[in-house]
Enzyme design. Structure first.
Site, short mmCIF file in Angstrom:
data_model
loop_
_atom_site.label_atom_id
_atom_site.label_comp_id
_atom_site.label_asym_id
_atom_site.label_seq_id
_atom_site.Cartn_x
_atom_site.Cartn_y
_atom_site.Cartn_z
N TYR A 179 -11.05 7.22 -2.63
CA TYR A 179 -10.40 5.95 -2.28
C TYR A 179 -8.89 6.10 -2.18
O TYR A 179 -8.28 6.75 -3.03
CB TYR A 179 -10.72 4.86 -3.33
CG TYR A 179 -10.12 3.55 -2.94
CD1 TYR A 179 -10.74 2.75 -1.99
CD2 TYR A 179 -8.89 3.15 -3.44
CE1 TYR A 179 -10.16 1.57 -1.58
CE2 TYR A 179 -8.31 1.96 -3.03
CZ TYR A 179 -8.96 1.17 -2.10
OH TYR A 179 -8.37 0.01 -1.68
N TRP B 173 -5.17 4.93 0.49
CA TRP B 173 -4.64 4.50 1.78
C TRP B 173 -4.33 5.65 2.73
O TRP B 173 -4.19 5.44 3.92
CB TRP B 173 -3.39 3.67 1.54
CG TRP B 173 -3.71 2.22 1.44
CD1 TRP B 173 -4.62 1.64 0.61
CD2 TRP B 173 -3.14 1.17 2.23
NE1 TRP B 173 -4.65 0.28 0.83
CE2 TRP B 173 -3.74 -0.03 1.81
CE3 TRP B 173 -2.18 1.12 3.22
CZ2 TRP B 173 -3.41 -1.26 2.36
CZ3 TRP B 173 -1.85 -0.10 3.77
CH2 TRP B 173 -2.46 -1.28 3.34
N1 LIG Z 1 5.43 -4.07 -0.16
C1 LIG Z 1 4.10 -3.90 -0.36
N2 LIG Z 1 3.23 -4.71 0.27
C2 LIG Z 1 1.90 -4.55 0.07
C3 LIG Z 1 1.39 -3.51 -0.75
C4 LIG Z 1 2.35 -2.68 -1.42
O1 LIG Z 1 1.98 -1.77 -2.18
N3 LIG Z 1 3.68 -2.91 -1.19
N4 LIG Z 1 0.04 -3.35 -0.92
C5 LIG Z 1 -0.83 -3.91 0.09
C6 LIG Z 1 -2.21 -4.00 -0.40
S1 LIG Z 1 -3.14 -2.59 -0.48
C7 LIG Z 1 -2.80 -5.16 -0.73
S2 LIG Z 1 -4.44 -5.17 -1.21
C8 LIG Z 1 -2.08 -6.42 -0.67
C9 LIG Z 1 -2.34 -7.26 -1.92
O2 LIG Z 1 -1.97 -8.56 -1.69
P1 LIG Z 1 -1.99 -9.60 -2.89
O3 LIG Z 1 -3.16 -9.33 -3.74
O4 LIG Z 1 -1.87 -10.96 -2.33
O5 LIG Z 1 -0.64 -9.16 -3.60
P2 LIG Z 1 -0.06 -9.26 -5.07
O6 LIG Z 1 1.36 -8.89 -4.93
O7 LIG Z 1 -0.91 -8.48 -6.01
O8 LIG Z 1 -0.19 -10.78 -5.46
C10 LIG Z 1 0.46 -11.80 -4.73
C11 LIG Z 1 0.97 -12.85 -5.67
O9 LIG Z 1 -0.11 -13.51 -6.31
C12 LIG Z 1 0.41 -14.12 -7.47
N5 LIG Z 1 -0.66 -14.25 -8.46
C13 LIG Z 1 -1.11 -13.31 -9.30
N6 LIG Z 1 -2.12 -13.79 -10.05
C14 LIG Z 1 -2.29 -15.08 -9.67
C15 LIG Z 1 -3.20 -16.12 -10.04
O10 LIG Z 1 -4.07 -15.96 -10.91
N7 LIG Z 1 -3.08 -17.31 -9.42
C16 LIG Z 1 -2.15 -17.53 -8.45
N8 LIG Z 1 -2.14 -18.73 -7.86
N9 LIG Z 1 -1.28 -16.58 -8.08
C17 LIG Z 1 -1.37 -15.36 -8.66
C18 LIG Z 1 1.50 -13.22 -7.98
O11 LIG Z 1 2.63 -13.98 -8.39
C19 LIG Z 1 1.77 -12.27 -6.82
O12 LIG Z 1 3.14 -12.18 -6.49
O13 LIG Z 1 -0.69 -6.20 -0.56
C20 LIG Z 1 -0.37 -5.30 0.50
N10 LIG Z 1 1.05 -5.36 0.72
N1 LIG Z 2 -2.81 -3.01 -11.73
C1 LIG Z 2 -3.10 -3.00 -10.44
N2 LIG Z 2 -3.61 -1.88 -9.88
C2 LIG Z 2 -3.90 -1.87 -8.57
C3 LIG Z 2 -3.67 -3.01 -7.76
C4 LIG Z 2 -3.13 -4.17 -8.37
O1 LIG Z 2 -2.90 -5.20 -7.72
N3 LIG Z 2 -2.85 -4.12 -9.71
N4 LIG Z 2 -3.95 -2.96 -6.43
C5 LIG Z 2 -5.01 -2.05 -6.02
C6 LIG Z 2 -5.05 -1.93 -4.57
S1 LIG Z 2 -5.28 -3.40 -3.73
C7 LIG Z 2 -5.00 -0.76 -3.90
S2 LIG Z 2 -5.26 -0.76 -2.20
C8 LIG Z 2 -4.81 0.51 -4.62
C9 LIG Z 2 -3.97 1.52 -3.82
O2 LIG Z 2 -4.17 2.78 -4.32
P1 LIG Z 2 -3.94 4.10 -3.44
O3 LIG Z 2 -4.31 3.86 -2.02
O4 LIG Z 2 -4.61 5.22 -4.13
O5 LIG Z 2 -2.37 4.24 -3.54
P2 LIG Z 2 -1.32 5.08 -2.68
O6 LIG Z 2 -0.13 5.20 -3.55
O7 LIG Z 2 -1.13 4.45 -1.35
O8 LIG Z 2 -2.03 6.48 -2.56
C10 LIG Z 2 -2.14 7.20 -1.36
C11 LIG Z 2 -1.94 8.67 -1.66
O9 LIG Z 2 -2.20 9.38 -0.46
C12 LIG Z 2 -1.20 10.39 -0.31
N5 LIG Z 2 -1.11 10.72 1.13
C13 LIG Z 2 -0.37 10.09 2.08
N6 LIG Z 2 -0.56 10.69 3.27
C14 LIG Z 2 -1.44 11.70 3.08
C15 LIG Z 2 -2.03 12.67 3.94
O10 LIG Z 2 -1.81 12.71 5.14
N7 LIG Z 2 -2.91 13.56 3.38
C16 LIG Z 2 -3.20 13.55 2.05
N8 LIG Z 2 -4.05 14.47 1.59
N9 LIG Z 2 -2.63 12.64 1.21
C17 LIG Z 2 -1.79 11.72 1.72
C18 LIG Z 2 0.05 9.77 -0.88
O11 LIG Z 2 1.01 10.74 -1.23
C19 LIG Z 2 -0.52 9.00 -2.09
O12 LIG Z 2 -0.54 9.81 -3.22
O13 LIG Z 2 -4.20 0.25 -5.89
C20 LIG Z 2 -4.96 -0.66 -6.66
N10 LIG Z 2 -4.41 -0.74 -8.01
MO LIG Z 3 -5.13 -2.95 -1.44
#
Ligand SMILES: Nc1nc2c(c(=O)[nH]1)N[C@H]1C(S)=C(S)[C@@H](COP(=O)(O)OP(=O)(O)OC[C@H]3O[C@@H](n4cnc5c(=O)[nH]c(N)nc54)[C@H](O)[C@@H]3O)O[C@H]1N2
Ligand SMILES: Nc1nc2c(c(=O)[nH]1)N[C@H]1C(S)=C(S)[C@@H](COP(=O)(O)OP(=O)(O)OC[C@H]3O[C@@H](n4cnc5c(=O)[nH]c(N)nc54)[C@H](O)[C@@H]3O)O[C@H]1N2
Ligand SMILES: [Mo]
Length: 768
Positions: free
Chosen positions: A112, A114
């Site tokens: 798993y 990105w």
């Molecule tokens: N810059 C940046 N953008 C991203 C990502 C990143 O790593 N960096 N990750 C991407 C990914 S993989 C994903 S899945 C999305 C995730 O997207 P989201 O899940 O929507 O993102 P979060 O920042 O976890 O949460 C958004 C807001 O929800 C609020 N929140 C938390 N818990 C609760 C709750 O119980 N109730 C309510 N009403 N609000 C709550 C928090 O204040 C938080 O700022 O973001 C994407 N966008």
């Molecule tokens: N507490 C908490 N934990 C969370 C979340 C949260 O809201 N709260 N959000 C969750 C969510 S929504 C997500 S999506 C996950 C994200 O979790 P991940 O997708 O595992 O996070 P990334 O840091 O994007 O990891 C991608 C990795 O791929 C590597 N990479 C990039 N390009 C390449 C390539 O070309 N080849 C190879 N081999 N590697 C590469 C990068 O260096 C990096 O280490 O985290 C989850 N974890």
């Molecule tokens: Mo995500």
């Protein structure tokens, strides 16, 4: 020659850009010309590509190389750098051994993560493709992002497409919506990102237009910063993980005041009576009045009534951030919002109903024709084995144990070998101290990484992967109107190789190169992935431009859609002729299927179920702060954390911890202090950032600071996943529940505890 400047179009998850190359190095990055709000994250790329943390050569953990041993030293001991042929023979040998001795279900290849935006070189897809072609592996079902929604929504609305961003589009919102209630807000920091990358960042512009057209926005969130100031939104602070109760309180007002749309409910919903009985307390249970809801969620009853009445009085769109369902019992607020929208009766009307993810990712609701995005296919997994995505540590710790998932049972396999490329589980998983224990179980762990990430440092064999800029590719997202050419800008850094080529060589050693490559090299694949989209264009009487012209220009733009997309428009107009793909063909306010599963943790109608950890529960006596782990503004998860910009955004050299000044004062914590967050699972340090825009009792810490444990008792850099709970949302979806965690905070009184994770691990070269 060294001064010649060359320019290459390319793409990242944070946007399309031009790579400017001088003297063989990436000099700078310029935003894509059609991007209306480019992300500043592109400017971190030169730092990243030429980082001293690049994995230079294939590396093997010292004890593993000597005697395949000492798994407890993963993350502690150094590496021996070896030649590629040595490393590939080791990997091949281990795969053959484990397959022969234990079969494909002893290999965990879920991988798993990105990876990169380019679709051909998408490391996770290639890992699947390689392992499937070689006999299969154990995979992961669903994702961390919206795992609860993915398995709930098909039961209640017949599809999970809306959570992917396929919701009533912004043109329809601007033209019609008068009230937007955004649960979890619309945090523009998150809209920098789209999986697969994007040519445009339209959300800020749409918000401006909607506001100018007269839309009022209410954000329900523990954090005021979840809406841009220019939106002038009303902030309704809420206790984390209690939105389901707030929604029930609003439903109670609608039902008890006769404000619900009885005609819509009768025509389009299944199970209204059962749900209404629950809300009104008619079946002998508690009436879910606004007063009751206030006691749970902390939002005043008068506000709950006002919001319900206002929503019933104008065209209203309810949108939920993905964060709401990434919590224990996270199915409930999502079902609750669908039910509330059903009572309002505006589902299928322009600008009305429910939606998801407007503030979660770039492109939710972006008007776009329904055409495919570029895609590399992984093929079929002959082992046909998978676990719910976030149950990974459970699986490693408890082989043979049974679990339940979406109405069926499963048994955790006995994993001997873990293969990971393109993800960072020591960022993304919950309760990292528990994961660290689980991680000692497998005999062999193989990782491909461009950088010495925390996960790479916990592998036995690390193969150095190129970055996007070191190869050709094609990318794009189903939420964006651009398909982007990604042209190789740099030679591979160090001895890195493309994931595609690493797997090709391993496939050749095992005798299935042809199955893996289908006879195509890099450019032949890119052309193939592009041409795969042509039939869908032609089916809509559109002509996909010629590949060579696309490659030369650097992008193709999909046409603007001819009309606004309104979710469930046809269903609303004629539910008999256009039934939903649910058991009843209607929106399910009560689900027979869920009733059949008999899960008390996901009952057959939307309900309030107290999460295991929340501020109203008993645990809050000992752990009085709710930790919200939001997405980081300056990174994509753990990606980009190795850049200088990330260091500058730190406080006291660590991840900021935002908290209300009163909560800080009660603990003697001042702005800029080092704080220790802790609970019974672990502890981490952070830098205090006092903010009146954070609700009382809440601390906010973004995810993604590179995991840097001094030991199991203290993480030094600010990775909140040492504190989060590792338990599924419910037996239905088994999704990630990272956002339900209680903690305590104190001013750090210990030593300096320098962060060590940006020093490469100890490396030696294999003699001879
Ligand atoms: N810059 C940046 N953008 C991203 C990502 C990143 O790593 N960096 N990750 C991407 C990914 S993989 C994903 S899945 C999305 C995730 O997207 P989201 O899940 O929507 O993102 P979060 O920042 O976890 O949460 C958004 C807001 O929800 C609020 N929140 C938390 N818990 C609760 C709750 O119980 N109730 C309510 N009403 N609000 C709550 C928090 O204040 C938080 O700022 O973001 C994407 N966008
Ligand atoms: N507490 C908490 N934990 C969370 C979340 C949260 O809201 N709260 N959000 C969750 C969510 S929504 C997500 S999506 C996950 C994200 O979790 P991940 O997708 O595992 O996070 P990334 O840091 O994007 O990891 C991608 C990795 O791929 C590597 N990479 C990039 N390009 C390449 C390539 O070309 N080849 C190879 N081999 N590697 C590469 C990068 O260096 C990096 O280490 O985290 C989850 N974890
Ligand atoms: Mo995500």
């Amino acid at each position: 020659m060294a001064d010649t400047i060359s320019r290459f179009s390319t793409l990242s998850h944070w946007g399309a850009y031009t790579a400017v190359v001088q003297g063989g190095r990436l000099a700078s990055c310029e935003p894509f010309a059609h991007d209306r709000a480019p992300s500043p994250l592109i400017h971190a790329m030169p730092d990243l590509v030429h980082s001293p943390l690049r994995v230079a050569r294939p590396s093997v953990r010292a004890s593993w190389l000597r005697h395949r041993g000492a798994p407890e030293l993963r993350g502690v001991e150094g590496y021996v750098e070896v030649e590629w042929d040595v490393a590939l023979r080791l990997v091949h040998g281990e795969l053959q051994r484990v397959r022969a001795e234990h079969g494909p279900t002893a290999i965990f290849g879920g991988s798993y993560g990105w990876s990169s935006a380019g679709r051909l070189h998408h490391a996770r897809t290639l890992t699947h493709r390689f392992l499937y072609a070689g006999g299969g592996c154990v995979d992961q079902a669903g994702n961390y992002s919206w795992g609860a929604a993915q398995f709930l929504l098909p039961h209640i609305i017949g599809t999970y497409a809306p959570v992917t961003g396929r919701v009533t589009d912004w043109n329809s919102v601007v033209g019609n919506t008068r009230l937007l209630i955004a649960f979890g807000g619309i945090a523009l920091r998150n809209t920098q990102i789209t999986s697969g990358g994007a040519g445009d960042h339209p959300t800020p512009g749409w918000l401006t237009r909607a506001r100018a057209a007269g839309m009022r926005t209410v954000i329900v969130s523990p954090s005021r910063g979840d809406a841009p100031e220019a939106l002038d939104a009303e902030w309704v602070p809420i206790r984390p993980n209690t939105d389901a109760a707030l929604m029930l309180g609003m439903a109670h007002t609608l039902l008890s005041e006769g404000l619900h749309d009885a005609d819509f409910v009768a025509r389009c919903c299944n199970g209204f009576e059962t749900y209404a009985d629950y809300v009104l307390g008619r079946a002998g249970g508690q009436a879910r009045t606004p007063e009751w809801a206030e006691g749970v969620c902390g939002v005043p009853a008068a506000t709950i009534r006002r919001l319900a009445r206002e929503a019933a009085g104008c065209r209203t769109l309810l949108t939920c951030a993905w964060s709401l369902q990434r919590s224990h019992r996270g199915e409930q607020p999502y079902w609750g919002s669908v039910a509330l929208a059903a009572l309002l009766g505006q589902i299928g009307l322009p600008g009305g109903g429910f939606a998801f993810g407007h503030g979660s990712m770039n492109g939710a609701g972006n008007p776009r024709p329904d055409l495919p995005a570029p895609e590399m296919r992984a093929g079929r997994n002959p082992a046909a084995a998978s676990i719910p995505v976030a149950r990974m540590a459970d699986m490693l710790l408890h082989p043979g144990q049974s679990y339940e998932f979406n109405g069926r049972g499963g048994v955790y396999p006995d994993i001997r070998l873990v293969y990971w490329a393109g993800g960072n589980p020591f960022h993304h998983h919950q309760d990292l101290n528990r994961l660290a224990r689980a991680w000692t179980r497998p005999e062999t762990i193989i990782v491909h990484e461009p950088w010495w990430t925390p996960t790479a440092r916990r592998a036995d064999i690390v193969l150095p992967a190129t970055t996007t800029l070191e190869r050709n590719d094609v990318g794009g997202s189903s939420r964006d109107r651009y398909i982007l050419a990604m042209r190789q800008a740099l030679a591979p850094v160090g001895h890195s190789r493309n994931d595609f080529d690493i797997y090709r060589e391993l496939a050749a050693m095992a005798g299935f190169e042809q199955t893996y490559t289908e006879g195509r090299d890099e450019m032949a694949w890119i052309r193939h992935i592009y041409e795969q989209m042509r039939p869908a264009w032609e089916a809509q009487q559109l002509t996909l431009p010629d590949f060579d012209a696309f490659w030369e220009l650097g992008h193709v733009a999909l046409p603007e859609p001819p009309r606004d997309f309104v979710l469930f428009e046809q269903f609303r107009a004629d539910p008999q002729a256009h039934p939903l793909k649910t058991a009843s063909g209607k929106l399910e306010l009560y689900s027979e299927a869920l009733a059949g599963f008999g899960y008390a943790d996901c009952p057959p109608h939307p309900a309030w179920l107290a999460p295991a950890e929340w501020l109203g529960g008993l645990g809050a006596r000992e752990w009085p702060l709710h930790l919200v782990t939001c997405q980081p503004a300056g990174r994509l998860h753990s990606q980009l954390d190795q850049s200088n910009a990330a260091r500058q955004a730190e406080i006291a050299g660590r991840e900021p911890v935002r908290m209300h000044p009163a909560d800080a004062a009660a603990r003697g914590i001042g702005q800029g202090d080092v704080v220790r967050l802790y609970n019974e699972r672990g502890a981490c340090l952070g830098g205090a950032d006092l903010d009146e825009g954070v609700a009382r009792g809440v601390v906010v810490m973004a995810t993604g600071a590179w995991f840097d444990p001094r030991d199991a008792a203290l993480e030094r850099h600010g990775n909140p996943n040492v504190l989060t709970r590792d338990e599924g949302t419910s037996r239905l979806a088994q999704g990630c529940s990272a956002l339900s965690a209680l903690v305590q905070a104190e001013k750090w009184a210990g030593g300096p505890e320098p962060v060590r994770v940006f020093e490469p691990p100890a490396l030696e070269r294999l003699a001879g």
